[in-house]
Design a protein around this motif. Structure first.
Motif, PDB file in Angstrom:
ATOM      1  N   ASN A  79      43.655   7.401  85.855  1.00 32.30           N
ATOM      2  CA  ASN A  79      44.519   8.265  86.643  1.00 32.30           C
ATOM      3  C   ASN A  79      45.046   7.504  87.847  1.00 32.30           C
ATOM      4  O   ASN A  79      44.552   6.424  88.199  1.00 32.30           O
ATOM      5  CB  ASN A  79      43.772   9.534  87.085  1.00 32.30           C
ATOM      6  CG  ASN A  79      42.491   9.197  87.832  1.00 32.30           C
ATOM      7  OD1 ASN A  79      42.537   8.777  88.973  1.00 32.30           O
ATOM      8  ND2 ASN A  79      41.350   9.380  87.174  1.00 32.30           N
ATOM      9  N   VAL A  80      46.037   8.073  88.505  1.00 34.45           N
ATOM     10  CA  VAL A  80      46.720   7.380  89.590  1.00 34.45           C
ATOM     11  C   VAL A  80      45.836   7.222  90.819  1.00 34.45           C
ATOM     12  O   VAL A  80      46.071   6.337  91.656  1.00 34.45           O
ATOM     13  CB  VAL A  80      48.028   8.130  89.942  1.00 34.45           C
ATOM     14  CG1 VAL A  80      47.734   9.438  90.664  1.00 34.45           C
ATOM     15  CG2 VAL A  80      48.961   7.247  90.751  1.00 34.45           C
ATOM     16  N   GLU A  81      44.808   8.042  90.965  1.00 34.14           N
ATOM     17  CA  GLU A  81      43.909   7.919  92.109  1.00 34.14           C
ATOM     18  C   GLU A  81      43.002   6.705  91.978  1.00 34.14           C
ATOM     19  O   GLU A  81      42.692   6.045  92.966  1.00 34.14           O
ATOM     20  CB  GLU A  81      43.059   9.193  92.255  1.00 34.14           C
ATOM     21  CG  GLU A  81      43.856  10.465  92.466  1.00 34.14           C
ATOM     22  CD  GLU A  81      44.677  10.419  93.734  1.00 34.14           C
ATOM     23  OE1 GLU A  81      44.215   9.812  94.721  1.00 34.14           O
ATOM     24  OE2 GLU A  81      45.787  10.980  93.742  1.00 34.14           O
ATOM     25  N   LYS A  82      42.579   6.403  90.783  1.00 36.15           N
ATOM     26  CA  LYS A  82      41.601   5.339  90.555  1.00 36.15           C
ATOM     27  C   LYS A  82      42.230   4.010  90.164  1.00 36.15           C
ATOM     28  O   LYS A  82      41.723   2.944  90.533  1.00 36.15           O
ATOM     29  CB  LYS A  82      40.613   5.783  89.459  1.00 36.15           C
ATOM     30  CG  LYS A  82      39.590   4.726  89.050  1.00 36.15           C
ATOM     31  CD  LYS A  82      38.612   5.269  88.010  1.00 36.15           C
ATOM     32  CE  LYS A  82      39.189   5.319  86.617  1.00 36.15           C
ATOM     33  NZ  LYS A  82      39.228   3.990  85.963  1.00 36.15           N
ATOM     34  N   ASP A  83      43.331   4.043  89.427  1.00 34.83           N
ATOM     35  CA  ASP A  83      43.834   2.860  88.746  1.00 34.83           C
ATOM     36  C   ASP A  83      45.186   2.396  89.299  1.00 34.83           C
ATOM     37  O   ASP A  83      45.788   3.056  90.138  1.00 34.83           O
ATOM     38  CB  ASP A  83      43.933   3.154  87.246  1.00 34.83           C
ATOM     39  CG  ASP A  83      42.596   3.605  86.665  1.00 34.83           C
ATOM     40  OD1 ASP A  83      41.623   2.853  86.798  1.00 34.83           O
ATOM     41  OD2 ASP A  83      42.530   4.730  86.124  1.00 34.83           O
ATOM     42  N   VAL A  84      45.643   1.256  88.786  1.00 31.75           N
ATOM     43  CA  VAL A  84      46.870   0.628  89.264  1.00 31.75           C
ATOM     44  C   VAL A  84      47.866   0.510  88.108  1.00 31.75           C
ATOM     45  O   VAL A  84      47.498   0.084  87.009  1.00 31.75           O
ATOM     46  CB  VAL A  84      46.574  -0.768  89.852  1.00 31.75           C
ATOM     47  CG1 VAL A  84      47.859  -1.571  90.045  1.00 31.75           C
ATOM     48  CG2 VAL A  84      45.818  -0.635  91.175  1.00 31.75           C
TER      49      VAL A  84
END
Length: 476
Positions: free
Chosen positions: A251-256
């Motif tokens: 997800n956008v919170e954890k990953d790039v």
């Protein structure tokens, strides 16, 4: 007299109420938690202190070695004096990385001597998902690079000094070259390498310390790491999009999100203008796709007979890349339509061609969007609107020459953010990806520390990824 007494009592009551509320405010303020943290006492404090401060205003800071460093919001995003991310990289056997390129090695080291010869990456569509190759080269280069100016990451030999741990597995190339069964094989080379990778990682002390939350794994091809991703989900993934990942795994919170490497040639010394680009709207590529890509087929039938629109099938074979380069360089707008997954390499081909992208992909995630405003150089159209009769063409034809020129100029300003090269240069795609990783470090570290609150008392010492359940939701 009665009225005067009433007014006096009311004033007295009002004054005592105000004093009472003010006294409680002082009490609560004195017992509340302090928002000041002395980052100098923390490991890697320079990096953590800057990225933790979300309300940072322009002000001089002092680094741990006493040197003054001027920081402001813009210098954090694009400045050359930003703190350098410290990266520990595993010395994985060559079969996981450069061995996939045919590099044999001499048995003395697992890495090629890139100062004398850099192993070539295969061309064609392989190149668009070559992100792990460029990041690995950059870390190897950082060990003998004397000038650190413009560099966003460097390799360190001690994992205890590192901000993150990089896993040098060329997952996209492993999928492209090793996913098919060879004669005599019961399991593909790609599946075997993923199994070996999981076994290696969960045995490492670095993984056990954080349960993998500080590890960086690149799986840019949507089908890469398909077997291992559900076991390695605590790590930070570098992906092209989230189309084939459940939101609790990526997800956008954890990953790039990283850009594709464009395959069309860059438009060097572009002196074109609105009037010298005869084609209004350009698309060339696969038309018949599954999942969200079915919109390509519908748009093809709507636009194929328009005289100022080029909408055709195309491949990289038989000069396809050269023709696409010429077509994009002579077009005002270039369509980027969702394919089997939300992202497409055509966005980055369009940026390299200074052809204003028209993005029709409702679920797309874009690289560096926390520091870049894509509306300055892209047109976004909802899929439902794009499929309305004449909506898309009316929208594009009503964009003025002045607005197009502003967006065209902005494309020329930001195009270097999407260029992969070796050696890497300041604020190119490699350095921008490292900066995006840096912005994830404080949140990952915070979660690791929170998870340790009771772990030393309630969990066995040998923690492995096999004991970690698939998350219901990563974001808390």
């Amino acid at each position: 007299m009665g009225l005067l007494t009433y007014k006096s009592m009311f004033c007295w009551f009002l004054m005592t109420s105000v004093l009472f509320m003010f006294s409680w405010f002082l009490v609560l303020r004195s017992t509340g938690r302090s928002y000041y943290v002395d980052f100098g006492i923390l490991p890697n404090s320079k990096l953590l202190g800057i990225w933790e401060n979300e309300n940072l205003e322009e002000a001089p800071l002092t680094s741990s070695d006493g040197e003054g460093v001027n920081w402001n919001k813009n210098s954090i995003r694009c400045g050359s004096d930003r703190p350098i991310l410290k990266v520990f990289m595993y010395d994985l056997p060559p079969e996981f990385h450069f061995g996939l390129l045919g590099w044999k090695g001499d048995g003395k080291t697992v890495w090629p001597d890139i100062r004398t010869k850099v192993p070539d990456y295969p061309g064609g569509l392989n190149l668009q998902h070559s992100i792990e190759y460029w990041l690995t080269l950059d870390l190897l280069n950082s060990e003998f690079s004397e000038n650190l100016r413009g560099r966003s990451a460097k390799r360190v030999g001690n994992s205890s000094e590192a901000d993150v741990v990089f896993v040098p597995f060329f997952a996209s190339l492993s999928y492209n070259r090793g996913s098919k069964l060879m004669p005599g094989q019961k399991r593909s080379t790609n599946a075997i390498l993923q199994e070996k990778l999981v076994e290696f990682l969960i045995a490492q002390e670095e993984w056990k310390r954080s349960a993998g939350k500080d590890h960086i794994i690149v799986a840019h091809h949507p089908n890469s790491l398909s077997d291992a991703r559900m076991k390695l989900w605590p790590a930070l993934f570098i992906l092209s999009d989230f189309g084939r990942y459940p939101p609790n795994i990526a997800n956008v919170e954890k990953d790039v999100i990283a850009p594709y490497r464009h395959v069309t040639r860059s438009y060097v010394d572009d002196t074109s203008d609105f009037d010298s680009r005869p084609t209004l709207l350009y698309f060339q590529g696969s038309i018949y796709r599954k999942d969200g890509g079915t919109v390509r087929q519908e748009l093809y039938y709507m636009l194929k007979n328009e005289t100022d629109v080029h909408f055709s099938f195309g491949t990289v074979q038989k000069g396809g890349i050269s023709r696409a380069s010429e077509g994009m360089h002579s077009s005002k707008f270039c369509l980027n339509i969702a394919g089997d997954t939300p992202s497409s390499n055509r966005l980055f081909d369009a940026i390299a061609s200074h052809c204003v992208p028209v993005i029709i992909s409702d679920e797309i995630e874009l690289p560096y969007e926390d520091v870049l405003d894509y509306s300055e150089f892209c047109i976004f159209v909802r899929t439902s609107d794009a499929l309305k009769e004449k909506f898309l063409l009316n929208l594009i034809r009503n964009i003025s020459k002045e607005k197009w020129t502003r967006m065209w100029k902005r494309l020329k300003e930001i195009e270097h953010f999407y260029e992969f090269q070796y050696p890497s240069q300041e604020n190119d795609a490699v350095q921008m990806i490292w900066q995006a990783v840096s912005r994830k470090v404080p949140a990952a570290r915070r979660k690791t520390h929170r998870d340790r609150r009771f772990s030393r008392m309630s969990l066995p010492r040998d923690r492995s990824v096999r004991s970690v359940p698939v998350p219901r939701s990563f974001v808390r």
